[in-house]
Design a protein around this motif. Structure first.
Motif, PDB file in Angstrom:
ATOM      1  N   THR A 119       0.827  -1.217   0.000  1.00  0.00           N
ATOM      2  CA  THR A 119       0.000   0.000   0.000  1.00  0.00           C
ATOM      3  C   THR A 119       0.855   1.257   0.000  1.00  0.00           C
ATOM      4  OG1 THR A 119      -0.102   0.083   2.419  1.00  0.00           O
ATOM      5  CG2 THR A 119      -1.790  -1.212   1.289  1.00  0.00           C
ATOM      6  N   CYS A 120       2.081   1.147  -0.462  1.00  0.00           N
ATOM      7  CA  CYS A 120       2.993   2.293  -0.431  1.00  0.00           C
ATOM      8  C   CYS A 120       2.441   3.457  -1.260  1.00  0.00           C
ATOM      9  CB  CYS A 120       4.367   1.868  -0.960  1.00  0.00           C
ATOM     10  SG  CYS A 120       5.621   3.176  -0.851  1.00  0.00           S
ATOM     11  N   ASN A 121       1.955   3.152  -2.481  1.00  0.00           N
ATOM     12  CA  ASN A 121       1.406   4.222  -3.330  1.00  0.00           C
ATOM     13  C   ASN A 121       0.178   4.860  -2.691  1.00  0.00           C
ATOM     14  OD1 ASN A 121       3.278   4.054  -5.437  1.00  0.00           O
ATOM     15  ND2 ASN A 121       2.192   2.345  -6.394  1.00  0.00           N
ATOM     16  N   SER A 122      -0.660   4.034  -2.089  1.00  0.00           N
ATOM     17  CA  SER A 122      -1.855   4.557  -1.434  1.00  0.00           C
ATOM     18  C   SER A 122      -1.477   5.456  -0.271  1.00  0.00           C
ATOM     19  CB  SER A 122      -2.734   3.400  -0.960  1.00  0.00           C
ATOM     20  OG  SER A 122      -3.862   3.868  -0.286  1.00  0.00           O
ATOM     21  N   CYS A 165     -11.590   0.519   5.648  1.00  0.00           N
ATOM     22  CA  CYS A 165     -11.006   1.638   4.917  1.00  0.00           C
ATOM     23  C   CYS A 165      -9.849   1.161   4.059  1.00  0.00           C
ATOM     24  CB  CYS A 165     -10.502   2.701   5.901  1.00  0.00           C
ATOM     25  SG  CYS A 165     -11.818   3.670   6.663  1.00  0.00           S
ATOM     26  N   ASP A 166      -9.545   1.924   3.056  1.00  0.00           N
ATOM     27  CA  ASP A 166      -8.351   1.701   2.267  1.00  0.00           C
ATOM     28  C   ASP A 166      -7.146   1.683   3.216  1.00  0.00           C
ATOM     29  OD1 ASP A 166      -5.907   2.901   0.667  1.00  0.00           O
ATOM     30  OD2 ASP A 166      -7.298   2.109  -0.826  1.00  0.00           O
ATOM     31  N   LEU A 169      -9.680   8.720   4.253  1.00  0.00           N
ATOM     32  CA  LEU A 169      -9.659  10.079   3.730  1.00  0.00           C
ATOM     33  C   LEU A 169      -9.426  10.098   2.230  1.00  0.00           C
ATOM     34  CD1 LEU A 169      -9.920  12.945   5.026  1.00  0.00           C
ATOM     35  CD2 LEU A 169      -7.454  13.131   4.748  1.00  0.00           C
ATOM     36  N   ILE A 170      -8.535   9.216   1.746  1.00  0.00           N
ATOM     37  CA  ILE A 170      -8.254   9.198   0.316  1.00  0.00           C
ATOM     38  C   ILE A 170      -9.463   8.712  -0.453  1.00  0.00           C
ATOM     39  CG2 ILE A 170      -7.279   6.867   0.349  1.00  0.00           C
ATOM     40  CD1 ILE A 170      -6.125   9.892  -1.785  1.00  0.00           C
TER      41      ILE A 170
END
Length: 909
Positions: free
Chosen positions: A351-354, A591-592, A597-598
């Motif tokens: 999930t680094c990009n997220s 949540c993601d 929030l994203i």
């Protein structure tokens, strides 16, 4: 200028023309006026295609009605209605002239031209209390702006901005015409005022012989609805793309198009005085508000962009983001499945990009921007009140609300009235609609039950979208478990099951929103018509409440779900929460990994951007295509045969609710940039870019694509002002909750000051994830064979992590919330209370500090009222003296004795 002279019926005629095509020709006769019945002999080729006069070239066309002779069984009824109606219009004093269908472009449409002579205008100007100048203003202008030279590139030439001098004005009285400054009766009332007066008459003339039992057979609106007339509209004064060459002809439409309706003028101020003069105060006040709102958005957009830049430049300083992306921390943390059956175990560093995307919006700048927007929205509303008060004075709208309530009764209301009663204040008889309490309560229940039913339908559709998200997420997770999207260039590594689910669900939700809006719009109008409001203002206010309440739920409900419900009621491995029940298989969404929030940002961007793009397509492209299709045959004819009334007839009709939809669109946008701005600081920038385009698109379509609207007065933006205040107050609460419960800001601060090693963020990720024993996960929640990644080995990996603050397995309070969880809850509640109190205190202080009405405007209003009283007293005194001298010039009355030959007026004097 060319002059073409000739004779017609032994009367000398001079036609004044200008230019090679005799554009703007007007007939003038010498010796006698052209009789009204001698018009048929004038060749249409002699008239300019921009002529706005009767065939005599003198009487101005104030309104046009069009109709077509029907050959069906209703044709005779319609003809009889027109006959009675037009006779009643002539009784009211209006002058009519008909263009035969043989002279129309399609060969079947009649055009009835209407002119209001001076007597009719004067009588109704008094009824409608239209203000007229009586003295030039003697108050000097002192509105020097510091460093005004900086704004020179944005200014329009002074003649464009200030076409008329400043006057003191007073309500018109036809018996005191010499009191007012009247240079020319033909130009005293501008065309916008003339067409407003004519429409007032058209709305109240009967088209059948009416009696007490049949009082609703009146008004142009009903004649349009039953097909007796096909259109009713005032004329534009010229073509918009070229200037009329006759100096006596008005060119307001051309000037507006040149200085206002072209996109390359986007950086220029709006010529509000010209807009008001041409379209009326109601449309003028809308564009004044839209322009002011766009100006204020500039400051919010700049601050929001700085906050976004801060988030982008401080990513390298984010310790928790580095921990997630690192192989030593994030690469060694195995996370529990995010759904049942189809989701496998996964590593946190995927999930680094997220995480990077989330940090752009979830940082310290978020809190600052939320507080800034609370102050901004207060400044916007308070400064708009001052701007509105200034326009209210400059446009003679002071004390207009009472006139609107008393005089501007809706014809539909008057038709239903059967009784009269004295007004409690004026003691004058007024129409009253008698309704029994049972009938009133019944209609009220039906109306609001219908609104509630449609709101329930919205909620049901949102639940359906949530169910879609839950069902489709598992499918995306199964398909994308081996990351096939990584092969896609540029964006492949960014696409995750969470993002794919969020984007597709947001798009589906947007389509549902548009469909429900289309359907409910007609329902809202129907139930408002059923209530029979008394005035146009009351009608619009009631419709505004219904439409906004519906659209508030329709547009914002999905955002509220993502912000305040998604990921909050998930449970934990072994005891998950489900949407309906466990047997539905729809486990509540988490949540993601980068935070909710994203996802709120994604939802906001799709709905807000989609609405703005769709709105511009509807507002600009659709009217243009319709007009192109309607006028395609007319373009093949010589322009001299395509008359002004035919050109306007082929344009789109701007309804009485046209501005309502413009306001609604902007207020919904205002809600997006205030209610959820903490999740997306770039929202004001998107709104600013849209509004720069919106101002010019609205101006362009008003000038080029729509018939000239019927002028109307309005002293403010009406019920929308209260709605904006409500949104402003509510936005403080929503942004406080977004920062506290949707953002990860508070948990990070609690860790930093209470649990961090030496007050640093080292170890935050490990601290924020709880541990669960894989062997304790029920079979219904375990991944199916083949769903786990190749690196997963159940004999080596015995635990997985999940987002929560619970005690680990083996603890005395196994899987119960830790004390840190309650500390975070307490900190969130404390933050909400502090932020709300600080924001509200600042709002109230700013509101108190800025007066609603500027001091110079207050002085001008007092000065004008004083002068009106003083001048009227002097006028009445002079009039009485003149009357006495005329009635009995040699009557001398000793001071001791009052002779019997003196009149009572003389005796009193």
């Amino acid at each position: 200028m060319n002059r073409i002279a000739g004779k017609r019926d032994d009367t000398l005629i001079e036609v004044q023309c200008s230019g090679e095509d005799n554009n703007g020709c007007r007939l003038q006769s010498f010796g006698e006026e052209v009789p009204e019945h001698e018009h048929n002999g004038v060749d249409k080729q002699q008239q300019s295609k921009d002529s706005v006069f009767f065939r005599d070239g003198v009487r101005r066309i104030d309104f046009v009605l069009s109709y077509v002779d029907d050959e069906d069984k209703d044709g005779e009824k319609k003809q009889e209605r027109r006959k009675v109606y037009e006779a009643n219009l002539q009784v009211a004093g209006l002058q009519l002239e008909t263009e035969d269908k043989s002279e129309s472009e399609d060969g079947k449409t009649y055009f009835l031209k209407i002119h209001a002579p001076w007597d009719v205008l004067a009588e109704h100007a008094e009824i409608l209390k239209i203000k007229v100048p009586f003295k030039a203003s003697d108050i000097p202008e002192h509105r020097d702006v510091p460093m005004s030279w900086l704004f020179t590139p944005f200014r329009l030439p002074p003649p464009v901005m200030h076409p008329e001098p400043d006057y003191f004005t007073s309500p018109f009285d036809k018996n005191k015409t010499d009191f007012f400054l009247i240079d020319d009766k033909d130009t005293l009332f501008p065309p916008s005022t003339r067409n407003r007066i004519v429409y007032y008459i058209l709305s109240r003339r009967a088209y059948q012989n009416i009696d007490c039992q049949n009082n609703d057979k009146k008004g142009i609106k009903r004649l349009l609805n039953n097909g007796t007339y096909t259109a009713a509209y005032p004329l534009h004064d010229c073509r918009y793309w070229t200037q009329s060459r006759d100096p006596n002809c008005e060119n307001e439409r051309y000037s507006l198009y040149r200085y206002w309706g072209q996109f390359f003028r986007f950086y220029k101020e709006q010529p509000l005085n010209r807009i008001r003069k041409y379209y009326g105060e109601k449309i003028g006040i809308y564009f004044a508000w839209l322009g002011f709102y766009t100006e204020m958005l500039f400051y919010a957009a700049v601050v929001g962009l700085l906050c976004f830049i801060y988030g982008a430049t401080t990513y390298d300083q984010s310790i928790w983001s580095k921990e997630i992306c690192s192989e030593s921390v994030g690469g060694n943390i195995v996370m529990c499945p995010l759904c049942d059956k189809k989701c496998g175990y996964w590593k946190l560093n995927t999930t680094c990009n997220s995480t990077w995307q989330s940090h752009l919006f979830d940082n310290v700048g978020t809190v600052f921007f939320a507080i800034f927007m609370a102050i901004w929205v207060t400044l916007f509303l308070e400064l708009w009140k001052r701007r509105q008060a200034r326009l209210e004075y400059e446009w003679d709208l002071v004390d207009f609300e009472e006139e609107q309530q008393q005089l501007q009764l809706r014809p539909e209301y008057e038709m239903k009235c059967r009784k009269q009663r004295p007004n409690r204040i004026t003691q004058e008889m007024e129409l009253v609609l008698k309704r029994s309490p049972a009938d009133l309560v019944g209609k009220l229940c039906i109306c609001w039950a219908t609104v509630m039913l449609w709101i329930a339908l919205i909620i049901a559709s949102i639940i359906g979208v949530i169910a879609y998200r839950l069902a489709v997420y598992a499918a995306f997770a199964s398909v994308m478990k081996d990351s096939p999207t990584n092969k896609i260039q540029l964006v492949g590594s960014i696409i995750t099951p969470q993002l794919a689910t969020s984007v597709t669900a947001s798009c589906i939700n947007f389509v549902i929103i548009m469909i429900l809006n289309f359907l409910y719009e007609r329902v809202a109008i129907w139930i408002t018509d059923m209530e029979i409001p008394k005035t146009h203002l009351e009608y619009e206010n009631r419709l505004t409440v219904k439409m906004f309440l519906f659209q508030f739920v329709n547009y914002y409900s999905s955002c509220f779900y993502v912000a305040f419900f998604k990921g909050k009621f998930v449970g934990y491995p072994g005891d998950y929460e489900y949407m309906f029940n466990k047997f539905s298989g729809l486990r509540n969404e988490e949540c993601d990994p980068g935070g909710c929030l994203i996802e709120l940002t994604t939802q906001l961007v799709i709905i807000m951007t989609g609405k703005q793009v769709w709105g511009n397509i509807q507002e600009a492209l659709v009217p243009w295509l319709k007009n192109w299709w309607v006028s395609k045959s007319a373009r093949n004819h010589p322009e001299s045969l395509y008359s002004r009334w035919e050109q306007d007839h082929d344009l789109q009709h701007f309804t009485q609710l046209g501005l309502f939809y413009e306001y609604l669109e902007m207020v919904i946008q205002f809600g997006f940039i205030t209610l959820f701005v903490a999740s997306f600081p770039l929202a004001p920038l998107l709104a600013l870019l849209n509004n720069i385009l919106e101002v010019r698109v609205d101006a362009w379509k008003m000038i080029t694509q729509f018939r000239r609207p019927i002028a109307a007065k309005a002293h403010s933006i009406g019920a929308w002002q209260e709605i904006l205040h409500m949104i402003a107050v509510f936005s403080v609460v929503t942004n406080a909750f977004i920062v506290a419960f949707t953002s990860d800001m508070i948990p990070r601060l609690v860790y930093l000051y209470a649990y961090g090693q030496e007050h640093t963020m080292q170890g935050y990720i490990n601290n924020s994830l709880s541990i669960f024993n894989i062997s304790q996960i029920p079979m219904d929640n375990q991944p199916e064979p083949g769903e786990n990644p190749s690196w997963f080995n159940s004999s080596v990996t015995t635990t997985c992590r999940y987002r929560d603050y619970r005690y680990p397995p083996g603890h005395d309070d196994e899987y119960k919330h830790t004390m840190q969880f309650w500390h975070i809850i307490a900190a969130k509640l404390a933050f909400i209370i502090i932020m709300e109190h600080v924001a509200f205190l600042v709002k109230f202080f700013v509101a108190w500090l800025i007066p609603d009405v500027p001091s110079d405007v207050k002085a001008r209003i007092r000065r004008e009222r004083y002068l009106i009283q003083e001048y009227l007293q002097k006028y009445e005194l002079e009039k009485l003296k003149g009357q006495i001298s005329l009635n009995n010039g040699d009557c001398t009355c000793p001071s001791e004795v009052i002779p019997t030959s003196c009149t009572p007026v003389q005796a009193r004097l």
